[in-house]
Design a protein around this motif. Structure first.
Motif, short mmCIF file in Angstrom:
data_model
loop_
_atom_site.label_atom_id
_atom_site.label_comp_id
_atom_site.label_asym_id
_atom_site.label_seq_id
_atom_site.Cartn_x
_atom_site.Cartn_y
_atom_site.Cartn_z
N ILE A 286 28.87 -27.29 -33.69
CA ILE A 286 27.95 -26.50 -33.88
C ILE A 286 27.82 -25.75 -35.15
N LEU B 51 24.97 -26.36 -26.30
CA LEU B 51 25.34 -26.20 -24.92
C LEU B 51 25.50 -25.84 -23.90
N ASP C 99 31.23 -18.33 -20.91
CA ASP C 99 31.60 -18.31 -22.43
C ASP C 99 30.94 -17.81 -23.47
N LYS D 211 35.96 -28.69 -25.84
CA LYS D 211 34.80 -27.51 -25.79
C LYS D 211 35.03 -26.97 -27.73
N SER E 217 23.79 -18.93 -29.21
CA SER E 217 22.71 -18.13 -29.00
C SER E 217 21.87 -17.80 -29.40
N ALA F 266 28.91 -19.03 -25.79
CA ALA F 266 27.74 -19.55 -26.12
C ALA F 266 26.64 -18.74 -26.37
N ILE G 154 31.09 -26.07 -22.89
CA ILE G 154 30.79 -24.31 -22.96
C ILE G 154 29.36 -23.71 -22.16
N SER G 155 30.17 -23.41 -21.15
CA SER G 155 28.75 -22.84 -20.10
C SER G 155 28.49 -21.34 -20.88
N TYR G 156 27.26 -21.48 -20.81
CA TYR G 156 26.55 -20.29 -20.46
C TYR G 156 27.11 -19.37 -19.93
N ALA H 64 31.88 -26.94 -30.40
CA ALA H 64 31.99 -25.46 -31.37
C ALA H 64 31.82 -25.47 -33.02
#
Length: 277
Positions: A237, A68, A9, A230, A16, A12, A4-6, A234
């Motif tokens: 999260i 994340l 994705d 991921k 956030s 993410a 999960i990349s800022y 998720a």
């Protein structure tokens, strides 16, 4: 490379934003409780436990950021143990609140031995013992076989999944199992005392919050075990945020509604009058 990349994705960014929003709402409620700290509805069932519960919910929302981004050995060790400890503090606070409701009702009878249980130290002892045992599980887990960064090249051809390996499945499920045990005990006890004739009895709200908490994590387990990469992160999260929001909404929203919009119900005279009735 999959995680999960800022940057790549959208999920993410969504997680956030939801996490920050949850922290802001919890902080706003915290401010309300501090401003109205001397009112009966805040003082009922130990306001310090309410403060502790709010802080643990804020930390639970913030723990989302450990899930994340690209995982490494440090974040892998922190992400699982942090939410386990934060939620154990939150659930043990609710357990202590429920125990105090039960003890307070039992102690109203003349000569009742339950009066000794109204000690100020009782709720803090419950929280300390319950959360310390969870912390001990996490310390042993980190000492024997801690989580670490793992590269999965077998699940999907052409993809390298950068993920966290729990290290020891036994200690990972011991942490989750103990958290589930705390939630189950809190749910059963709160359900038993929910109808006690006491104004501002939090037990019915704690019952709803524990139902939400248990439902989220019970439904999360099969989804967590059936996914990879991921998507698995998720799911975890979502479970952290949903259970945090459930605790916040079920326990504190009814109180905030009375404080802000039904102030006539937040008076000691009404409290004593309802008890008499």
């Amino acid at each position: 490379m999959e995680f999960i990349s800022y940057q790549n994705d959208t999920i993410a960014s969504a997680f956030s934003c939801v996490s920050v929003f949850g922290c802001l709402v919890t902080g706003f409620i915290f401010g309300i409780f501090i401003f109205y700290r001397d009112t009966p509805i805040v003082k009922a069932n130990n306001r310090n436990l309410s403060y502790l519960l709010l802080v643990s919910i804020i930390l639970s929302f913030l723990s989302v950021f450990l899930f994340l981004g690209r995982p490494n050995d440090v974040t892998c060790r922190l992400r699982e143990t942090s939410f386990g400890i934060f939620f154990s503090v939150a659930v043990s606070s609710l357990l202590a609140k429920t125990v105090m409701v039960c003890v307070a009702f039992k102690s109203t009878k003349p000569g009742s031995p339950w009066r000794k249980g109204l000690s100020v130290k009782l709720p803090y002892t419950i929280v300390s013992l319950c959360s310390s045992f969870q912390a001990l599980i996490c310390i042993i887990w980190l000492s024997i076989s801690p989580p670490f960064q793992d590269l999965d090249t077998d699940s999907y051809p052409g993809k390298i999944i950068i993920q966290c390996n729990e290290g020891s499945d036994i200690w990972f499920y011991s942490m989750l199992g103990y958290l589930g045990l705390l939630a189950a005990v809190s749910l059963v006890l709160a359900f038993m005392v929910r109808t006690l004739p006491d104004s501002f009895n939090e037990a019915k709200y704690i019952t709803f919050s524990m139902l939400v908490f248990c439902s989220v994590w019970i439904s999360m387990i099969p989804a967590y075990l059936s996914t990879r990469g991921k998507n698995m992160v998720a799911v975890e999260i979502f479970a952290v945020m949903a259970s945090s929001a459930g605790l916040l909404g079920c326990v504190f929203f009814p109180k905030c509604f009375i404080i802000l919009f039904r102030s006539e119900m937040n008076r000691k005279a009404d409290l004593l009058g309802k008890r008499k009735n």
